[in-house]
Write an enzyme that holds these catalytic residues in place. Sequence first.
Site, PDB file in Angstrom:
ATOM      1  N   PHE A  56     -28.350 -10.375 -10.976  1.00  0.00           N
ATOM      2  CA  PHE A  56     -27.884 -11.728 -10.660  1.00  0.00           C
ATOM      3  C   PHE A  56     -28.934 -12.706 -11.156  1.00  0.00           C
ATOM      4  O   PHE A  56     -30.065 -12.719 -10.657  1.00  0.00           O
ATOM      5  CB  PHE A  56     -27.691 -11.879  -9.147  1.00  0.00           C
ATOM      6  CG  PHE A  56     -26.609 -12.858  -8.805  1.00  0.00           C
ATOM      7  CD1 PHE A  56     -26.677 -14.167  -9.243  1.00  0.00           C
ATOM      8  CD2 PHE A  56     -25.503 -12.478  -8.074  1.00  0.00           C
ATOM      9  CE1 PHE A  56     -25.672 -15.076  -8.961  1.00  0.00           C
ATOM     10  CE2 PHE A  56     -24.482 -13.369  -7.775  1.00  0.00           C
ATOM     11  CZ  PHE A  56     -24.571 -14.675  -8.233  1.00  0.00           C
ATOM     12  N   GLU A 101     -34.666 -15.441  -2.078  1.00  0.00           N
ATOM     13  CA  GLU A 101     -33.474 -15.915  -1.341  1.00  0.00           C
ATOM     14  C   GLU A 101     -33.799 -17.108  -0.450  1.00  0.00           C
ATOM     15  O   GLU A 101     -33.264 -17.227   0.655  1.00  0.00           O
ATOM     16  CB  GLU A 101     -32.850 -14.795  -0.497  1.00  0.00           C
ATOM     17  CG  GLU A 101     -32.358 -13.606  -1.260  1.00  0.00           C
ATOM     18  CD  GLU A 101     -31.399 -13.957  -2.371  1.00  0.00           C
ATOM     19  OE1 GLU A 101     -30.800 -15.058  -2.322  1.00  0.00           O
ATOM     20  OE2 GLU A 101     -31.283 -13.152  -3.302  1.00  0.00           O
ATOM     21  N   GLY A 102     -34.679 -17.962  -0.954  1.00  0.00           N
ATOM     22  CA  GLY A 102     -35.071 -19.149  -0.174  1.00  0.00           C
ATOM     23  C   GLY A 102     -36.368 -18.883   0.553  1.00  0.00           C
ATOM     24  O   GLY A 102     -36.421 -18.032   1.451  1.00  0.00           O
TER      25      GLY A 102
HETATM   26  C1  LIG Z   1     -39.847 -10.121  -7.394  1.00  0.00           C
HETATM   27  C2  LIG Z   1     -38.869 -11.235  -7.479  1.00  0.00           C
HETATM   28  C3  LIG Z   1     -37.562 -10.962  -7.779  1.00  0.00           C
HETATM   29  C4  LIG Z   1     -36.628 -11.993  -7.907  1.00  0.00           C
HETATM   30  N1  LIG Z   1     -35.341 -11.705  -8.245  1.00  0.00           N
HETATM   31  C5  LIG Z   1     -34.486 -12.716  -8.560  1.00  0.00           C
HETATM   32  C6  LIG Z   1     -33.192 -12.440  -9.096  1.00  0.00           C
HETATM   33  O1  LIG Z   1     -32.797 -11.285  -9.239  1.00  0.00           O
HETATM   34  N2  LIG Z   1     -32.416 -13.475  -9.477  1.00  0.00           N
HETATM   35  C7  LIG Z   1     -32.818 -14.771  -9.337  1.00  0.00           C
HETATM   36  O2  LIG Z   1     -32.049 -15.662  -9.679  1.00  0.00           O
HETATM   37  N3  LIG Z   1     -34.037 -15.075  -8.806  1.00  0.00           N
HETATM   38  C8  LIG Z   1     -34.880 -14.083  -8.427  1.00  0.00           C
HETATM   39  N4  LIG Z   1     -36.125 -14.366  -7.908  1.00  0.00           N
HETATM   40  C9  LIG Z   1     -36.555 -15.754  -7.790  1.00  0.00           C
HETATM   41  C10 LIG Z   1     -36.718 -16.235  -6.363  1.00  0.00           C
HETATM   42  O3  LIG Z   1     -35.462 -16.469  -5.787  1.00  0.00           O
HETATM   43  C11 LIG Z   1     -37.627 -17.465  -6.417  1.00  0.00           C
HETATM   44  O4  LIG Z   1     -38.951 -16.997  -6.659  1.00  0.00           O
HETATM   45  C12 LIG Z   1     -37.587 -18.289  -5.158  1.00  0.00           C
HETATM   46  O5  LIG Z   1     -36.330 -18.899  -4.987  1.00  0.00           O
HETATM   47  C13 LIG Z   1     -38.657 -19.407  -5.177  1.00  0.00           C
HETATM   48  O6  LIG Z   1     -38.645 -20.099  -6.377  1.00  0.00           O
HETATM   49  P1  LIG Z   1     -40.003 -20.263  -7.197  1.00  0.00           P
HETATM   50  O7  LIG Z   1     -40.659 -18.948  -7.292  1.00  0.00           O
HETATM   51  O8  LIG Z   1     -39.685 -20.946  -8.476  1.00  0.00           O
HETATM   52  O9  LIG Z   1     -40.922 -21.181  -6.319  1.00  0.00           O
HETATM   53  P2  LIG Z   1     -40.896 -22.826  -6.247  1.00  0.00           P
HETATM   54  O10 LIG Z   1     -39.515 -23.310  -6.045  1.00  0.00           O
HETATM   55  O11 LIG Z   1     -41.664 -23.298  -7.441  1.00  0.00           O
HETATM   56  O12 LIG Z   1     -41.729 -23.041  -4.945  1.00  0.00           O
HETATM   57  C14 LIG Z   1     -43.164 -23.046  -4.916  1.00  0.00           C
HETATM   58  C15 LIG Z   1     -43.612 -23.471  -3.523  1.00  0.00           C
HETATM   59  O13 LIG Z   1     -43.116 -24.793  -3.240  1.00  0.00           O
HETATM   60  C16 LIG Z   1     -42.384 -24.774  -2.027  1.00  0.00           C
HETATM   61  N5  LIG Z   1     -41.270 -25.720  -2.091  1.00  0.00           N
HETATM   62  C17 LIG Z   1     -40.365 -25.905  -3.075  1.00  0.00           C
HETATM   63  N6  LIG Z   1     -39.468 -26.844  -2.741  1.00  0.00           N
HETATM   64  C18 LIG Z   1     -39.795 -27.257  -1.497  1.00  0.00           C
HETATM   65  C19 LIG Z   1     -39.249 -28.203  -0.593  1.00  0.00           C
HETATM   66  N7  LIG Z   1     -38.134 -28.891  -0.853  1.00  0.00           N
HETATM   67  N8  LIG Z   1     -39.856 -28.374   0.605  1.00  0.00           N
HETATM   68  C20 LIG Z   1     -40.970 -27.675   0.924  1.00  0.00           C
HETATM   69  N9  LIG Z   1     -41.534 -26.756   0.104  1.00  0.00           N
HETATM   70  C21 LIG Z   1     -40.963 -26.555  -1.090  1.00  0.00           C
HETATM   71  C22 LIG Z   1     -41.869 -23.327  -1.904  1.00  0.00           C
HETATM   72  O14 LIG Z   1     -41.550 -22.999  -0.578  1.00  0.00           O
HETATM   73  C23 LIG Z   1     -43.063 -22.553  -2.438  1.00  0.00           C
HETATM   74  O15 LIG Z   1     -44.012 -22.406  -1.431  1.00  0.00           O
HETATM   75  C24 LIG Z   1     -37.053 -13.335  -7.707  1.00  0.00           C
HETATM   76  C25 LIG Z   1     -38.378 -13.600  -7.377  1.00  0.00           C
HETATM   77  C26 LIG Z   1     -39.287 -12.572  -7.255  1.00  0.00           C
HETATM   78  C27 LIG Z   1     -40.708 -12.907  -6.914  1.00  0.00           C
END
Ligand SMILES: Cc1cc2nc3c(=O)[nH]c(=O)nc-3n(C[C@H](O)[C@H](O)[C@H](O)COP(=O)(O)OP(=O)(O)OC[C@H]3O[C@@H](n4cnc5c(N)ncnc54)[C@H](O)[C@@H]3O)c2cc1C
Length: 389
Positions: free
Chosen positions: A122, A363-364
């Site tokens: 996904f 997942e958030g």
């Molecule tokens: C091992 C792994 C597998 C994954 N698998 C999938 C997958 O199969 N498919 C897929 O689509 N995604 C996948 N993901 C992505 C995952 O869903 C994201 O890492 C996650 O949603 C967070 O996004 P980001 O890493 O870009 O962090 P960011 O959005 O850049 O966040 C960085 C920091 O800022 C904070 N932050 C951001 N916005 C706010 C706000 N409005 N208020 C307060 N704090 C905030 C966050 O909480 C975090 O602490 C995967 C991630 C990992 C690590």
Amino acid sequence: MDMALSKQDLDVRARARELTEKFLYPVEEELDEHDHLAAEKERVIHDAVIDYRLNAINHAPEHGGQGMTIVQQCIVNEEVGKSTGALWGRVWQPPMCLKDGSREQIEKYLIPACKGDLNTAFCTSEPGAGSDAGGVRTNAVLDGNHYVINGEKCFASSSEYADLALLTTIVDDDPKKPTLFLIDKGTAGYNIRRLPRFSQRSGHGHPEVDIENMRVPASQILGEVGQGFELTKDWFVEARLAIAARSIGMAVRATELANGWANERQQFGRKIIEFQAIEFMIAETASDIMAGKSMLYRVAAEIDAGLERKRAHAKASAIKLFCSEAGWRAVDKAVQIFGGRGTMCENPVERLYRDVRLERIWEGTSEIQKVVIGGQIRKRGLDMYLGWD
Ligand SMILES: Cc1cc2nc3c(=O)[nH]c(=O)nc-3n(C[C@H](O)[C@H](O)[C@H](O)COP(=O)(O)OP(=O)(O)OC[C@H]3O[C@@H](n4cnc5c(N)ncnc54)[C@H](O)[C@@H]3O)c2cc1C
């Protein structure tokens, strides 16, 4: 109020527990050391999942799934979640939204996925769209009866080998038209750019993907143009409860191991459990697990009884937040109780420590769950979380 597990629930738990202990635990160290399992071992696990009737627990029997209740799905996720290296992923649960496909799509994708003959990925996240999934910019433009798709994805788990990738896009550069495409393996223009290494060694990657002039028939849209987010809403509830259940499973395993060790290890002429500092850690964790299980299974039962979708969504955020944070606290304390031995890779608590960290992110993130909870309180009032009805 009767919160006791039924005979069927207990049977589901016994099957999931036995599968985890007999087929997943024995391969954990090998997976962690080599970052893959031999094909024959993968096959043995695959066949066991079918034998134990644990394939596609989240789909209807008419599609080849087990048709389990939400309570039963949580029970399975709690049990398989105790395994390290994301071995729980070997107990496949195809994306819920595949059931919303056309008859042809259900036959081509969902039914084989439920059987375990088709792997899915996904792909939503992008360099500019993490927590803000509405920031997806991978764009699809109609050209005859095909769409031409351009963009990039990251963290696209398993998509380096998946038979089917569910791809989140927007259409016509319009963020109000989020749209899901079904991308077959080998489609020209879907290029794995890089497979970074991650802290969890699960045998599959989380690649970065370039999507360049990828031509896809319009019939590969799941649902309709603009329905992308709508189709994934139920999945968010399911995925967040699954993470909560797994986090509880990890906490339970870590605590059982730590309690066993604390009753065995002697220092200063006494078992370390006799030091109140250690006993209090176990006491705090036991309370955390009890609280997490209570909220998880209560709301799961409410969903089974027909809880309205928006309320389920709101509550799933609080459960994901609490259980993933509680799971983290529990595993961290277990490592502390083991002392230096808690950092040895051969010790399950060390691997759980790497695994459980992820549950607060995907997942958030915990912060995003608080954004959801805060928004719900503003919109619907505190009673959503404080009330009991
Ligand atoms: C091992 C792994 C597998 C994954 N698998 C999938 C997958 O199969 N498919 C897929 O689509 N995604 C996948 N993901 C992505 C995952 O869903 C994201 O890492 C996650 O949603 C967070 O996004 P980001 O890493 O870009 O962090 P960011 O959005 O850049 O966040 C960085 C920091 O800022 C904070 N932050 C951001 N916005 C706010 C706000 N409005 N208020 C307060 N704090 C905030 C966050 O909480 C975090 O602490 C995967 C991630 C990992 C690590």
